[in-house]
Design an enzyme around this catalytic site. Structure first.
Site, PDB file in Angstrom:
ATOM      1  N   ASP A 172      -9.717 -10.906  12.968  1.00 19.84           N
ATOM      2  CA  ASP A 172      -8.938 -11.208  11.774  1.00 19.84           C
ATOM      3  C   ASP A 172      -7.489 -11.373  12.224  1.00 19.84           C
ATOM      4  OD1 ASP A 172      -8.093 -11.442   9.194  1.00 19.84           O
ATOM      5  OD2 ASP A 172      -8.268  -9.315   8.726  1.00 19.84           O
ATOM      6  N   HIS A 226     -10.776 -13.775   5.899  1.00 16.76           N
ATOM      7  CA  HIS A 226     -12.022 -13.046   5.652  1.00 16.76           C
ATOM      8  C   HIS A 226     -13.162 -14.023   5.379  1.00 16.76           C
ATOM      9  CE1 HIS A 226      -9.635  -9.228   4.209  1.00 16.76           C
ATOM     10  NE2 HIS A 226      -9.257  -9.650   5.408  1.00 16.76           N
ATOM     11  N   GLU A 251     -11.350  -7.058  -2.687  1.00 17.89           N
ATOM     12  CA  GLU A 251     -11.110  -8.052  -1.621  1.00 17.89           C
ATOM     13  C   GLU A 251     -12.269  -8.025  -0.625  1.00 17.89           C
ATOM     14  OE1 GLU A 251      -7.161  -8.020   0.023  1.00 17.89           O
ATOM     15  OE2 GLU A 251      -7.906  -8.743   1.957  1.00 17.89           O
ATOM     16  N   ASP A 286      -5.254 -13.932  -0.807  1.00 18.03           N
ATOM     17  CA  ASP A 286      -4.468 -13.543   0.357  1.00 18.03           C
ATOM     18  C   ASP A 286      -4.445 -14.772   1.245  1.00 18.03           C
ATOM     19  OD1 ASP A 286      -3.870 -11.036  -0.456  1.00 18.03           O
ATOM     20  OD2 ASP A 286      -4.939  -9.972   1.124  1.00 18.03           O
ATOM     21  N   ASP A 303       2.431   2.023   3.395  1.00 16.54           N
ATOM     22  CA  ASP A 303       3.468   1.134   3.946  1.00 16.54           C
ATOM     23  C   ASP A 303       4.855   1.585   3.550  1.00 16.54           C
ATOM     24  OD1 ASP A 303       1.299  -0.578   4.441  1.00 16.54           O
ATOM     25  OD2 ASP A 303       1.631  -1.649   2.550  1.00 16.54           O
ATOM     26  N   GLU A 315      -9.392 -13.773   0.665  1.00 11.57           N
ATOM     27  CA  GLU A 315      -8.501 -14.039   1.804  1.00 11.57           C
ATOM     28  C   GLU A 315      -9.107 -15.118   2.696  1.00 11.57           C
ATOM     29  OE1 GLU A 315      -6.725 -10.695   3.730  1.00 11.57           O
ATOM     30  OE2 GLU A 315      -6.804 -11.662   5.696  1.00 11.57           O
ATOM     31  N   HIS A 371       0.870  -1.185   0.000  1.00 14.41           N
ATOM     32  CA  HIS A 371       0.000   0.000   0.000  1.00 14.41           C
ATOM     33  C   HIS A 371       0.904   1.230   0.000  1.00 14.41           C
ATOM     34  CE1 HIS A 371      -2.124  -2.862   2.742  1.00 14.41           C
ATOM     35  NE2 HIS A 371      -3.233  -2.369   2.285  1.00 14.41           N
ATOM     36  N   ASP A 381      -4.893 -13.024  10.923  1.00 14.93           N
ATOM     37  CA  ASP A 381      -3.821 -12.942   9.912  1.00 14.93           C
ATOM     38  C   ASP A 381      -2.595 -13.778  10.269  1.00 14.93           C
ATOM     39  OD1 ASP A 381      -5.055 -11.272   8.017  1.00 14.93           O
ATOM     40  OD2 ASP A 381      -4.432  -9.447   9.057  1.00 14.93           O
TER      41      ASP A 381
HETATM   42  C1  3MF Z   1      -7.357  -6.471   5.898  1.00 10.32           C
HETATM   43  C2  3MF Z   1      -6.650  -6.933   4.688  1.00 10.32           C
HETATM   44  C3  3MF Z   1      -5.912  -5.866   3.980  1.00 10.32           C
HETATM   45  C4  3MF Z   1      -5.890  -6.056   2.505  1.00 10.32           C
HETATM   46  C5  3MF Z   1      -5.097  -4.972   1.895  1.00 10.32           C
HETATM   47  C6  3MF Z   1      -5.427  -4.718   0.491  1.00 10.32           C
HETATM   48  C7  3MF Z   1      -4.344  -4.692   5.311  1.00 10.32           C
HETATM   49  O1  3MF Z   1      -8.005  -7.445   6.570  1.00 10.32           O
HETATM   50  O2  3MF Z   1      -6.689  -8.085   4.343  1.00 10.32           O
HETATM   51  O3  3MF Z   1      -4.614  -5.814   4.516  1.00 10.32           O
HETATM   52  O4  3MF Z   1      -5.386  -7.283   2.095  1.00 10.32           O
HETATM   53  O5  3MF Z   1      -5.358  -3.836   2.559  1.00 10.32           O
HETATM   54  O6  3MF Z   1      -5.807  -3.437   0.391  1.00 10.32           O
HETATM   55 MG    MG Z   2      -5.986  -9.194   2.751  1.00 11.70          MG
END
Ligand code: 3MF
Ligand code: MG
EC number: 5.3.1.5
Length: 433
Positions: free
Chosen positions: A305, A269, A230, A294, A102, A266, A99, A307
């Site tokens: 979430d 998600h 997404e 993702d 970042d 993802e 992004h 991750d």
């Molecule tokens: C948030 C995400 C995001 C997206 C990314 C793409 C920060 O749950 O998954 O990660 O993948 O922002 O814009």
């Molecule tokens: Mg993501």
């Protein structure tokens, strides 16, 4: 060279009996599966935000990580980029994703932020040329800064809509300049906290118009990549408009974008939406909108979430099964949208998290390929629906209710229930994972 990853060797494939943790046991980029190299199947990408911008905070405490590149000036941004490209080289990652927020410091004005981004994009360009690393996708962070607290495209304030549009333009330009193969939009704050202050219909129209503008601009600059949305059901907002694949498909149809936009799906998600990853992938594939993934893992108890890096071969195998069944990735790939646990402080934690995840994905993909080659699931499914191919059923879907009712009585149709054979299929699956 920075010295952040000093003493960490380049990771190579050494097979299941490797004598060190710093080796791939399963991911052999050169191995050929279903006629394609593993590297070309999996198309791994490092996510810049989790690996280089995330500080280890949680809702109860702030930064735990100590990184030499922390700072908010261009020198720090370049030090971060240098460390990032070292990680890509250690892992042999073909791709990365980022992004704007970042990679560059926030400027005092939009124009300054844009110039900062352009400077770092030039730095990336040089590094990409030196190392051969490519950009899987670029994206705009339209959710962290407080200006976006009530949304970006769906904000009640037109100035924020405009700021978001300008930001996406700058990020699409950056992605195009770096040869990015996709551009992602995740509607992080495109949703609402309470209906008491929200005009749902208006916000959906704004979101539809915004996405159309993005598609038009991508065409205008000759962007050859894929535009991806997404889905995520909630977090940070309570109700998110891009809830899941089915919801986003309905949205795309409404705005005539279903041929222009695909999905970045993802794992975490999907779980938050109450689905499995493979459900989301299969649906997107069948709708013709499966773009990229993702890859991560969500905690099944927390409801957040989380991750996490993937570590469950059977789950990953089912995901790649759906992807391979659709012919595999074209512009998409496997982006590790995954972060360390906040106690995992060391450089080697960051490296080994990716090594393990790449091995898990390689095992999953190999298992998926073997399942497809065996054909057991497809055969079982074909057999289950075979009666639809009988001549007497050929007209069923084009008949009307009255004709069908007549036939049921004339032929005295009495359906006989048949086993769905779930356990048998689960046993079959377990031979491969
Ligand atoms: C948030 C995400 C995001 C997206 C990314 C793409 C920060 O749950 O998954 O990660 O993948 O922002 O814009
Ligand atoms: Mg993501």
């Amino acid at each position: 060279m920075t010295d952040f990853f000093r003493d960490i060797p380049k990771i190579t494939y050494q097979g299941p009996d490797a004598a060190t943790d710093f080796a791939f046991r399963h991911y052999d980029p050169e191995a050929v599966v279903m006629g394609k190299r593993l590297e070309d199947h999996l198309r791994f990408a490092v996510a810049y935000w989790h690996s280089f911008a995330w500080e280890g905070g949680d809702p109860f405490g702030g930064r735990t990580f100590d990184r030499p590149w922390w700072g908010d000036d261009m020198a720090a941004a370049k030090a971060k980029a240098d460390a990032a490209f070292e990680l890509f080289a250690i892992l042999g990652q073909p791709y990365f994703c980022f992004h704007d927020a970042d990679v560059r410091p926030e400027g005092a004005s939009f124009a300054e932020s844009r110039r900062n981004l352009e400077e770092i994009v030039d730095h990336f360009g040089t590094k990409m040329e030196e190392t051969g690393t490519r950009l899987l996708w670029g994206t705009a962070n339209l959710f962290s800064h407080r200006r976006f607290m009530s949304g970006s495209a769906t904000n009640p304030d037109p100035d924020v809509f405009a700021y978001a549009a300008a930001t996406v333009k700058s990020c699409l330009d950056a992605t195009q300049k770096l040869g990015g193969e996709n551009y992602v939009l995740w509607g992080g704050r495109e949703g609402y906290e309470t209906l008491l202050n929200t005009d749902l219909a208006r916000e959906r129209q704004q979101a539809g118009r915004f996405l159309s503008m993005v598609v038009d601009y991508a065409h205008k600059i000759g962007f050859k990549g894929t535009i991806l949305v997404e889905p995520k059901p909630q977090e940070p907002t309570k109700h998110q408009y891009d809830y899941d694949v089915a919801t986003v498909y309905g949205f795309l149809k409404e705005f005539g974008l279903e041929k222009e936009v695909k999905m970045n799906i993802e794992q975490g998600h999907a779980i938050l939406a109450g689905h499995s990853f493979e459900h989301e992938l299969a649906l997107a594939r069948d709708l013709g909108i499966l773009g990229s993934i993702d890859m991560n893992r969500n905690d099944y108890q927390s409801g957040w979430d989380t991750d996490q890096f993937p570590n469950n071969v059977p789950e990953v195998a089912l995901a790649y099964y759906e992807i391979l069944k659709g012919g595999g990735f074209t512009t998409g790939g496997t982006n590790f949208d995954a972060k360390l646990r906040r106690q995992s402080l060391d450089a080697e934690d960051l490296v080994l998290a990716h090594v393990g995840a790449m091995d898990v994905c390689a095992r999953g993909l190999r298992a998926a390929a073997a399942m497809l080659e065996d054909g057991g699931l497809e055969d079982a499914r074909t057999a289950r629906y075979a009666d639809w191919d009988k001549p007497e059923n050929a007209g069923l879907l084009s008949a009307d209710l009255a004709q069908i009712a007549q036939r049921v009585e004339d032929e005295d149709i009495r359906p006989e229930p048949r086993s769905g054979r779930q356990e048998r299929l689960e046993n079959w699956l377990n031979r491969f994972v």
